[in-house]
Scaffold this active site. Sequence first.
Site, PDB file in Angstrom:
ATOM      1  N   GLY A 133      31.561  43.351  41.456  1.00  0.00           N
ATOM      2  CA  GLY A 133      31.724  42.052  42.089  1.00  0.00           C
ATOM      3  C   GLY A 133      33.186  41.694  42.303  1.00  0.00           C
ATOM      4  O   GLY A 133      34.096  42.347  41.782  1.00  0.00           O
ATOM      5  N   CYS A 134      33.412  40.634  43.063  1.00  0.00           N
ATOM      6  CA  CYS A 134      34.784  40.258  43.425  1.00  0.00           C
ATOM      7  C   CYS A 134      35.579  39.775  42.219  1.00  0.00           C
ATOM      8  O   CYS A 134      36.648  40.327  41.911  1.00  0.00           O
ATOM      9  CB  CYS A 134      34.762  39.210  44.534  1.00  0.00           C
ATOM     10  SG  CYS A 134      33.741  37.760  44.186  1.00  0.00           S
ATOM     11  N   TYR A 135      35.082  38.766  41.518  1.00  0.00           N
ATOM     12  CA  TYR A 135      35.776  38.310  40.315  1.00  0.00           C
ATOM     13  C   TYR A 135      35.857  39.412  39.250  1.00  0.00           C
ATOM     14  O   TYR A 135      36.906  39.598  38.626  1.00  0.00           O
ATOM     15  CB  TYR A 135      35.067  37.095  39.714  1.00  0.00           C
ATOM     16  CG  TYR A 135      35.209  35.795  40.459  1.00  0.00           C
ATOM     17  CD1 TYR A 135      36.452  35.207  40.670  1.00  0.00           C
ATOM     18  CD2 TYR A 135      34.079  35.115  40.919  1.00  0.00           C
ATOM     19  CE1 TYR A 135      36.570  33.988  41.325  1.00  0.00           C
ATOM     20  CE2 TYR A 135      34.183  33.896  41.572  1.00  0.00           C
ATOM     21  CZ  TYR A 135      35.430  33.336  41.775  1.00  0.00           C
ATOM     22  OH  TYR A 135      35.543  32.123  42.418  1.00  0.00           O
ATOM     23  N   THR A 147      36.081  42.577  39.602  1.00  0.00           N
ATOM     24  CA  THR A 147      37.053  43.614  39.955  1.00  0.00           C
ATOM     25  C   THR A 147      38.453  43.230  39.510  1.00  0.00           C
ATOM     26  O   THR A 147      39.119  43.968  38.777  1.00  0.00           O
ATOM     27  CB  THR A 147      37.020  43.889  41.469  1.00  0.00           C
ATOM     28  OG1 THR A 147      35.756  44.465  41.819  1.00  0.00           O
ATOM     29  CG2 THR A 147      38.125  44.857  41.873  1.00  0.00           C
ATOM     30  N   GLU A 158      43.617  39.660  44.700  1.00  0.00           N
ATOM     31  CA  GLU A 158      42.947  40.595  45.606  1.00  0.00           C
ATOM     32  C   GLU A 158      42.363  39.807  46.764  1.00  0.00           C
ATOM     33  O   GLU A 158      42.204  38.585  46.686  1.00  0.00           O
ATOM     34  CB  GLU A 158      41.818  41.347  44.880  1.00  0.00           C
ATOM     35  CG  GLU A 158      40.650  40.435  44.534  1.00  0.00           C
ATOM     36  CD  GLU A 158      39.476  41.125  43.872  1.00  0.00           C
ATOM     37  OE1 GLU A 158      39.621  42.300  43.472  1.00  0.00           O
ATOM     38  OE2 GLU A 158      38.413  40.481  43.735  1.00  0.00           O
TER      39      GLU A 158
END
Length: 335
Positions: free
Chosen positions: A154-156, A158, A307
């Site tokens: 997932g984004c968070y 990562t 990111e």
Amino acid sequence: MQKAIIIGASGYTGAELARLLIKHPEFELTGLYVSRQSQDANKCISDIYPQLKHLVDLPLQPLPEQLTQLAQQADLVFLATAHEVSHDLAPIFLQNQCKVFDLSGAFRVNNAAFYRTFYGFEHQHPELLTQAVYGLAEWNAHQIKQTDLVAVAGCYPTVSQLSLKPLIAHNLLDLTQLPVINAVSGVSGAGRKATLTSSFCEVSLNAYGVFNHRHQPEIATHLGTEVIFTPHLGNFKRGILATITAKLKTGVSDEQIRVAYQHAYADKPLVRVYEQGLPSIKAVEFTPYCDIGFVTKNGHIIIIGAEDNLLKGAAAQAVQCANIRYGLTETLGLL
């Protein structure tokens, strides 16, 4: 060339995948698909995303009811779909020898009860939870090379894990004090569907999912330690900035911290560790990088990670994982 398709191509992540794959030298983008009920079905993706005109002028085809033929015609599929949809689609493609790169949370944690609690559905494929490899590319490349099902991180998770894992691996943190992660994401992280919260006049800087966000257990599971995680919605389009506070073990020096990051990422070109200064969203938006910087004082460390949530936090990492799976240079088509 390997034939690739995208399911869920009308969303922000799907559009980024299309942009990356259309110019990839080893993957041929052969189809874009959306649900049969989608209001975007049969439209050209470049009519929805004008920045793709003359780059990706492909139709958004409604997903056929019978998927066997589609699965047999593709070598790899990127699922930019809802968790429950990925849960149902992945087995069909795997049964037809198609490699699956799933950008949802449907296979990220090898615990069926997790999905009942945090995703609201009963997981019907525990055997695939065992088979799936967690797609945190810099840390799981060896396993990614050997699987046909990659659950892209997932984004968070990562940015949080890339920031913390080297310090945990080198035993530099005093984990009796839990790491605290406060992360702010742009509105694109909420998806393309219109909601009051993400509308122009309503969007603000606010915390959400306090103590119950599904990314907290994902982060904790793959870090191997509990964390306190609070996500925030910011009034900007894209990017994540994470501020992470942790306690260092007695006597840990800045040099030991630098060595830990260097050891982890010296040969990982998509993670940039700052020698001085701290990352910002401006430095990473529209790029596949995760940037990391840190400051220490009085036995504590503050790590700043940044990111692009749609790229390193989603589409670019999915392509990075596909590159790894096929034995290609992991930055191919990304830089």
